[in-house]
Scaffold this motif. Structure first.
Motif, PDB file in Angstrom:
ATOM      1  N   ARG A  70      89.140 116.335  12.320  1.00  0.00           N
ATOM      2  CA  ARG A  70      89.985 115.297  12.933  1.00  0.00           C
ATOM      3  C   ARG A  70      90.550 114.418  11.829  1.00  0.00           C
ATOM      4  O   ARG A  70      89.833 114.037  10.905  1.00  0.00           O
ATOM      5  CB  ARG A  70      89.174 114.429  13.876  1.00  0.00           C
ATOM      6  N   ILE A  71      91.825 114.087  11.966  1.00  0.00           N
ATOM      7  CA  ILE A  71      92.479 113.283  10.940  1.00  0.00           C
ATOM      8  C   ILE A  71      93.268 112.145  11.573  1.00  0.00           C
ATOM      9  O   ILE A  71      93.762 112.276  12.695  1.00  0.00           O
ATOM     10  CB  ILE A  71      93.415 114.166  10.077  1.00  0.00           C
ATOM     11  N   ALA A  72      93.327 111.038  10.860  1.00  0.00           N
ATOM     12  CA  ALA A  72      94.186 109.914  11.223  1.00  0.00           C
ATOM     13  C   ALA A  72      94.993 109.576   9.972  1.00  0.00           C
ATOM     14  O   ALA A  72      94.420 109.349   8.901  1.00  0.00           O
ATOM     15  CB  ALA A  72      93.359 108.715  11.669  1.00  0.00           C
ATOM     16  N   ILE A  73      96.311 109.583  10.112  1.00  0.00           N
ATOM     17  CA  ILE A  73      97.211 109.303   8.996  1.00  0.00           C
ATOM     18  C   ILE A  73      98.112 108.139   9.391  1.00  0.00           C
ATOM     19  O   ILE A  73      98.698 108.144  10.468  1.00  0.00           O
ATOM     20  CB  ILE A  73      98.085 110.532   8.659  1.00  0.00           C
ATOM     21  N   SER A  74      98.208 107.161   8.507  1.00  0.00           N
ATOM     22  CA  SER A  74      99.130 106.038   8.727  1.00  0.00           C
ATOM     23  C   SER A  74     100.288 106.169   7.760  1.00  0.00           C
ATOM     24  O   SER A  74     100.093 106.447   6.570  1.00  0.00           O
ATOM     25  CB  SER A  74      98.425 104.703   8.512  1.00  0.00           C
ATOM     26  N   ILE A  75     101.497 105.948   8.284  1.00  0.00           N
ATOM     27  CA  ILE A  75     102.722 106.067   7.495  1.00  0.00           C
ATOM     28  C   ILE A  75     103.480 104.753   7.567  1.00  0.00           C
ATOM     29  O   ILE A  75     103.600 104.142   8.636  1.00  0.00           O
ATOM     30  CB  ILE A  75     103.594 107.220   8.021  1.00  0.00           C
ATOM     31  N   LYS A  76     103.985 104.312   6.429  1.00  0.00           N
ATOM     32  CA  LYS A  76     104.832 103.120   6.353  1.00  0.00           C
ATOM     33  C   LYS A  76     105.907 103.387   5.312  1.00  0.00           C
ATOM     34  O   LYS A  76     105.604 103.812   4.197  1.00  0.00           O
ATOM     35  CB  LYS A  76     104.020 101.893   5.978  1.00  0.00           C
ATOM     36  N   ASP A  77     107.157 103.130   5.691  1.00  0.00           N
ATOM     37  CA  ASP A  77     108.294 103.339   4.790  1.00  0.00           C
ATOM     38  C   ASP A  77     108.299 104.745   4.190  1.00  0.00           C
ATOM     39  O   ASP A  77     108.520 104.925   2.998  1.00  0.00           O
ATOM     40  CB  ASP A  77     108.301 102.283   3.674  1.00  0.00           C
ATOM     41  N   HIS A  78     108.040 105.736   5.015  1.00  0.00           N
ATOM     42  CA  HIS A  78     108.069 107.150   4.641  1.00  0.00           C
ATOM     43  C   HIS A  78     107.017 107.534   3.604  1.00  0.00           C
ATOM     44  O   HIS A  78     107.175 108.514   2.889  1.00  0.00           O
ATOM     45  CB  HIS A  78     109.472 107.556   4.164  1.00  0.00           C
ATOM     46  N   LYS A  79     105.944 106.758   3.536  1.00  0.00           N
ATOM     47  CA  LYS A  79     104.832 107.071   2.635  1.00  0.00           C
ATOM     48  C   LYS A  79     103.531 107.035   3.425  1.00  0.00           C
ATOM     49  O   LYS A  79     103.364 106.232   4.337  1.00  0.00           O
ATOM     50  CB  LYS A  79     104.751 106.055   1.497  1.00  0.00           C
ATOM     51  N   ILE A  80     102.619 107.888   3.034  1.00  0.00           N
ATOM     52  CA  ILE A  80     101.286 107.886   3.629  1.00  0.00           C
ATOM     53  C   ILE A  80     100.522 106.730   2.993  1.00  0.00           C
ATOM     54  O   ILE A  80     100.412 106.648   1.778  1.00  0.00           O
ATOM     55  CB  ILE A  80     100.570 109.218   3.376  1.00  0.00           C
ATOM     56  N   VAL A  81     100.037 105.813   3.839  1.00  0.00           N
ATOM     57  CA  VAL A  81      99.322 104.642   3.316  1.00  0.00           C
ATOM     58  C   VAL A  81      97.823 104.706   3.582  1.00  0.00           C
ATOM     59  O   VAL A  81      97.057 103.976   2.960  1.00  0.00           O
ATOM     60  CB  VAL A  81      99.921 103.314   3.843  1.00  0.00           C
ATOM     61  N   SER A  82      97.393 105.574   4.493  1.00  0.00           N
ATOM     62  CA  SER A  82      95.960 105.778   4.692  1.00  0.00           C
ATOM     63  C   SER A  82      95.720 107.133   5.343  1.00  0.00           C
ATOM     64  O   SER A  82      96.541 107.620   6.110  1.00  0.00           O
ATOM     65  CB  SER A  82      95.328 104.655   5.525  1.00  0.00           C
ATOM     66  N   VAL A  83      94.579 107.710   4.984  1.00  0.00           N
ATOM     67  CA  VAL A  83      94.169 109.000   5.548  1.00  0.00           C
ATOM     68  C   VAL A  83      92.673 108.934   5.795  1.00  0.00           C
ATOM     69  O   VAL A  83      91.912 108.551   4.913  1.00  0.00           O
ATOM     70  CB  VAL A  83      94.457 110.178   4.580  1.00  0.00           C
ATOM     71  N   ASN A  84      92.264 109.290   6.984  1.00  0.00           N
ATOM     72  CA  ASN A  84      90.844 109.384   7.314  1.00  0.00           C
ATOM     73  C   ASN A  84      90.634 110.759   7.937  1.00  0.00           C
ATOM     74  O   ASN A  84      91.216 111.070   8.967  1.00  0.00           O
ATOM     75  CB  ASN A  84      90.433 108.280   8.279  1.00  0.00           C
ATOM     76  N   TYR A  85      89.797 111.565   7.291  1.00  0.00           N
ATOM     77  CA  TYR A  85      89.527 112.910   7.786  1.00  0.00           C
ATOM     78  C   TYR A  85      88.029 113.109   7.919  1.00  0.00           C
ATOM     79  O   TYR A  85      87.272 112.790   6.997  1.00  0.00           O
ATOM     80  CB  TYR A  85      90.114 113.968   6.844  1.00  0.00           C
ATOM     81  N   VAL A  86      87.613 113.608   9.064  1.00  0.00           N
ATOM     82  CA  VAL A  86      86.190 113.874   9.298  1.00  0.00           C
ATOM     83  C   VAL A  86      86.024 115.252   9.918  1.00  0.00           C
ATOM     84  O   VAL A  86      86.906 115.748  10.610  1.00  0.00           O
ATOM     85  CB  VAL A  86      85.536 112.816  10.227  1.00  0.00           C
ATOM     86  N   GLY A  87      84.871 115.826   9.663  1.00  0.00           N
ATOM     87  CA  GLY A  87      84.485 117.061  10.318  1.00  0.00           C
ATOM     88  C   GLY A  87      83.594 116.723  11.497  1.00  0.00           C
ATOM     89  O   GLY A  87      82.828 115.761  11.453  1.00  0.00           O
ATOM     90  N   VAL A  88      83.715 117.511  12.540  1.00  0.00           N
ATOM     91  CA  VAL A  88      82.913 117.333  13.738  1.00  0.00           C
ATOM     92  C   VAL A  88      82.218 118.661  14.005  1.00  0.00           C
ATOM     93  O   VAL A  88      82.870 119.703  14.035  1.00  0.00           O
ATOM     94  CB  VAL A  88      83.800 116.929  14.944  1.00  0.00           C
ATOM     95  N   ASP A  89      80.896 118.632  14.175  1.00  0.00           N
ATOM     96  CA  ASP A  89      80.177 119.893  14.374  1.00  0.00           C
ATOM     97  C   ASP A  89      80.426 120.442  15.774  1.00  0.00           C
ATOM     98  O   ASP A  89      81.097 119.818  16.596  1.00  0.00           O
ATOM     99  CB  ASP A  89      78.691 119.752  14.047  1.00  0.00           C
ATOM    100  N   SER A  90      79.873 121.596  16.044  1.00  0.00           N
ATOM    101  CA  SER A  90      80.114 122.281  17.320  1.00  0.00           C
ATOM    102  C   SER A  90      79.555 121.512  18.518  1.00  0.00           C
ATOM    103  O   SER A  90      79.930 121.778  19.651  1.00  0.00           O
ATOM    104  CB  SER A  90      79.537 123.694  17.279  1.00  0.00           C
ATOM    105  N   GLU A  91      78.660 120.535  18.270  1.00  0.00           N
ATOM    106  CA  GLU A  91      78.116 119.703  19.348  1.00  0.00           C
ATOM    107  C   GLU A  91      78.888 118.395  19.504  1.00  0.00           C
ATOM    108  O   GLU A  91      78.520 117.545  20.314  1.00  0.00           O
ATOM    109  CB  GLU A  91      76.640 119.411  19.076  1.00  0.00           C
ATOM    110  N   GLY A  92      79.928 118.192  18.684  1.00  0.00           N
ATOM    111  CA  GLY A  92      80.737 116.983  18.775  1.00  0.00           C
ATOM    112  C   GLY A  92      80.254 115.831  17.902  1.00  0.00           C
ATOM    113  O   GLY A  92      80.795 114.737  17.971  1.00  0.00           O
ATOM    114  N   LYS A  93      79.243 116.062  17.069  1.00  0.00           N
ATOM    115  CA  LYS A  93      78.723 115.013  16.190  1.00  0.00           C
ATOM    116  C   LYS A  93      79.463 115.046  14.859  1.00  0.00           C
ATOM    117  O   LYS A  93      79.805 116.123  14.356  1.00  0.00           O
ATOM    118  CB  LYS A  93      77.230 115.226  15.917  1.00  0.00           C
ATOM    119  N   LEU A  94      79.688 113.855  14.271  1.00  0.00           N
ATOM    120  CA  LEU A  94      80.327 113.782  12.965  1.00  0.00           C
ATOM    121  C   LEU A  94      79.449 114.464  11.926  1.00  0.00           C
ATOM    122  O   LEU A  94      78.232 114.298  11.918  1.00  0.00           O
ATOM    123  CB  LEU A  94      80.560 112.337  12.548  1.00  0.00           C
TER     124      LEU A  94
END
Length: 164
Positions: A70-94
């Motif tokens: 799962r990823i969350a990307i924030s964009i401002k003025d056509h640039k990526i300003v933050s990225v948060n990426y996590v893996g989630v196991d098959s049971e839904g736990k981080l």
């Protein structure tokens, strides 16, 4: 000598298949980080020139045993300003420090080490994308290929969302 020719042909076929199947200018999905000489080309999903400011999320498809990304990307003025990426196991736990343990214990040290390589790679992939600003320039990390593939898939979804 025949064995070497067969091995060489198999390796060449695997490399060509990986390059053919790679999308959005991404690098071949291998266990070794490989620089793509065409990575400077901008693919439609990765060009931020028409991306809207905001925060966008994406999720990779699920792998039966490894979960998804799962990823969350924030964009401002056509640039990526933050990225948060996590893996989630098959049971839904981080996926975190316990990922790869069985019943809270490290029963298989080699498996645990590989699982933790993937967890650490998740952070590294997010940091790389923030730094290089182009999905095609994010390098795969040896031992974390599935995480890399999930990262690319989730990031593409989020970046495509930014263009709607």
């Amino acid at each position: 000598m025949k064995l070497n020719k067969k091995y060489t042909l198999l390796m060449l076929a695997g490399t060509l298949s990986a390059q053919f199947l790679a999308g959005c200018g991404q690098q071949p999905a291998t266990d070794v980080a490989v620089k793509d000489t065409a990575s400077s080309k901008k693919a439609p999903c990765c060009d931020l020139s028409d991306a809207k400011d905001g925060s966008y999320t994406g999720e990779s498809s699920s792998d039966d045993s490894m979960g998804k990304g799962r990823i969350a990307i924030s964009i401002k003025d056509h640039k990526i300003v933050s990225v948060n990426y996590v893996g989630v196991d098959s049971e839904g736990k981080l996926k975190g420090a316990d990922y790869g343990k069985t019943n809270g214990k490290v029963e298989n040290p080699a498996f645990y080490q590989k699982a933790q390589t993937a967890v650490k790679a998740n952070t590294a992939y997010a940091e790389q994308l923030l730094q290089v600003q182009e999905l095609a320039k994010v390098d795969a990390i040896s031992g974390a290929t599935i995480s890399y593939q999930q990262f690319i898939e989730a990031a593409k979804m989020a970046l495509l969302e930014a263009k709607k």
